[in-house]
Design an enzyme around this catalytic site. Structure first.
Site, PDB file in Angstrom:
ATOM      1  N   SER A 180      49.642  18.333  45.725  1.00  0.00           N
ATOM      2  CA  SER A 180      50.547  17.176  45.762  1.00  0.00           C
ATOM      3  C   SER A 180      50.679  16.539  47.137  1.00  0.00           C
ATOM      4  O   SER A 180      51.757  16.049  47.494  1.00  0.00           O
ATOM      5  CB  SER A 180      51.924  17.547  45.178  1.00  0.00           C
ATOM      6  OG  SER A 180      51.792  17.934  43.817  1.00  0.00           O
ATOM      7  N   HIS A 218      38.453  27.162  43.433  1.00  0.00           N
ATOM      8  CA  HIS A 218      39.640  26.361  43.120  1.00  0.00           C
ATOM      9  C   HIS A 218      40.463  27.076  42.045  1.00  0.00           C
ATOM     10  O   HIS A 218      39.906  27.719  41.149  1.00  0.00           O
ATOM     11  CB  HIS A 218      39.229  24.962  42.636  1.00  0.00           C
ATOM     12  CG  HIS A 218      40.397  24.029  42.532  1.00  0.00           C
ATOM     13  ND1 HIS A 218      41.238  24.042  41.438  1.00  0.00           N
ATOM     14  CD2 HIS A 218      40.886  23.111  43.384  1.00  0.00           C
ATOM     15  CE1 HIS A 218      42.198  23.145  41.645  1.00  0.00           C
ATOM     16  NE2 HIS A 218      42.005  22.564  42.809  1.00  0.00           N
ATOM     17  N   GLU A 253      41.840  26.075  39.481  1.00  0.00           N
ATOM     18  CA  GLU A 253      41.466  25.727  38.093  1.00  0.00           C
ATOM     19  C   GLU A 253      40.216  26.486  37.663  1.00  0.00           C
ATOM     20  O   GLU A 253      40.074  26.853  36.495  1.00  0.00           O
ATOM     21  CB  GLU A 253      41.276  24.198  37.988  1.00  0.00           C
ATOM     22  CG  GLU A 253      42.623  23.487  38.033  1.00  0.00           C
ATOM     23  CD  GLU A 253      42.604  22.098  38.659  1.00  0.00           C
ATOM     24  OE1 GLU A 253      41.521  21.490  38.771  1.00  0.00           O
ATOM     25  OE2 GLU A 253      43.690  21.627  39.040  1.00  0.00           O
ATOM     26  N   GLY A 292      43.924  15.904  45.350  1.00  0.00           N
ATOM     27  CA  GLY A 292      43.500  15.569  43.996  1.00  0.00           C
ATOM     28  C   GLY A 292      43.957  14.167  43.625  1.00  0.00           C
ATOM     29  O   GLY A 292      43.329  13.159  43.953  1.00  0.00           O
ATOM     30  N   GLY A 293      45.101  14.077  42.945  1.00  0.00           N
ATOM     31  CA  GLY A 293      45.595  12.817  42.390  1.00  0.00           C
ATOM     32  C   GLY A 293      45.603  11.645  43.361  1.00  0.00           C
ATOM     33  O   GLY A 293      45.171  10.536  43.026  1.00  0.00           O
TER      34      GLY A 293
HETATM   35  P1  PGA Z   1      46.700  17.449  43.670  1.00  0.00           P
HETATM   36  O1  PGA Z   1      45.420  18.430  43.558  1.00  0.00           O
HETATM   37  O2  PGA Z   1      46.588  16.750  45.018  1.00  0.00           O
HETATM   38  O3  PGA Z   1      46.555  16.496  42.505  1.00  0.00           O
HETATM   39  O4  PGA Z   1      47.918  18.300  43.579  1.00  0.00           O
HETATM   40  C1  PGA Z   1      44.966  19.156  44.670  1.00  0.00           C
HETATM   41  C2  PGA Z   1      43.823  20.055  44.274  1.00  0.00           C
HETATM   42  O5  PGA Z   1      43.845  20.623  43.179  1.00  0.00           O
HETATM   43  O6  PGA Z   1      42.861  20.249  45.054  1.00  0.00           O
END
Ligand code: PGA
Length: 254
Positions: free
Chosen positions: A214, A96, A98, A235-236
């Protein structure tokens, strides 16, 4: 026809009790969701056992968000592939952005993790993606080709069929800025062409490539409707039962 796969990446959210609340709520909606989609949730390590216990009879699968490339030994703070297997985890998110940007994971480390996951038959969700600077600087294809080629080094054809790719443009993650369906489709087509170069067309036609960054209930249909987009890493919008369920409902047309 590739079966779509939609995965919830909870990141650093939801301990065991929030995990239980989510799963109980989500399970009560599952019957109303499309059948032709693989659904995966990826809680933090401490919540994995709770998740696999609660979902032992469910079609929802459980993923870890990371793991060590080592088996055991003096690696403080790490969790091995075997340990994840032991608690019935079936997928693992690897590489990922991050993990790459905050924790310094390199393509070589990610490759070692992918190979280790396959060794114990955990399915990797292998994340790739470019920064805005790389895209605007004309480096998109070069960056993705390197991530894919180096991340998949020594991965066999059979293992590749059990690998999910998640294309996540870094500039779209958690920002609310989503790639346009055309930008996403064009990039997915390129990613698939790199898989064709490495494994041939009969493999690349079967490999599932998720889009991430997103994805929300209101843009899921357009994105997942694209020819080379086979699901989403979310994610969110996957933190609340209602929004994750709506996203799946909107994104998968049966
Ligand atoms: P997001 O994150 O949907 O909040 O943009 C996606 C992810 O990092 O896998």
């Amino acid at each position: 026809m590739r079966k779509p796969i939609i995965a919830a990446n909870w990141k650093l959210n939801k301990g065991p009790s929030d995990t239980e609340d989510f799963i109980r709520g989500f399970e009560s909606k599952l019957a109303s969701l499309p059948k032709g989609v693989d659904i995966v949730i990826a809680p933090p390590f401490v919540s994995l056992v709770k998740a696999t216990e609660l979902l032992s009879q469910s079609r929802v699968r459980v993923s870890a968000q990371n793991m060590s490339e080592q088996d055991n030994g003096a690696y403080t703070g790490e969790v091995s592939a075997f340990m994840l297997k032991e608690v019935f985890v079936q997928y693992v998110i690897l590489g990922h952005s991050e993990r790459r940007s905050i924790y310094g994971e390199t393509d070589a480390v990610i490759n070692a993790k992918i190979l280790k996951a396959h060794e114990v038959e955990l399915k990797p969700i292998f994340c790739i993606g470019e920064t805005l600077q790389e895209r605007e600087g004309g480096k998109l294809e070069e960056v993705l080709r390197t991530q894919i080629t180096d991340g998949l080094k020594d991965v066999s054809e059979k293992q590749m069929l059990d690998t999910v790719i998640a294309y996540e443009p870094v500039w779209a993650i958690g920002t609310g800025v989503v790639a346009t369906p055309k930008q996403a489709q064009d990039t997915h087509e390129f990613v698939r062409s790199v898989i064709t170069d490495l494994y041939g067309v009969s493999v690349s036609e079967k490999v599932r490539i998720q889009y991430g960054g997103s994805v929300k209930p209101d843009n899921a249909a357009e994105l997942l409707g694209q020819k080379d987009i086979d699901g989403a890493l979310v994610g969110g919008a996957a933190l609340e039962v209602a929004s994750f369920a709506d996203l799946i409902k909107n994104g998968v047309v049966e």
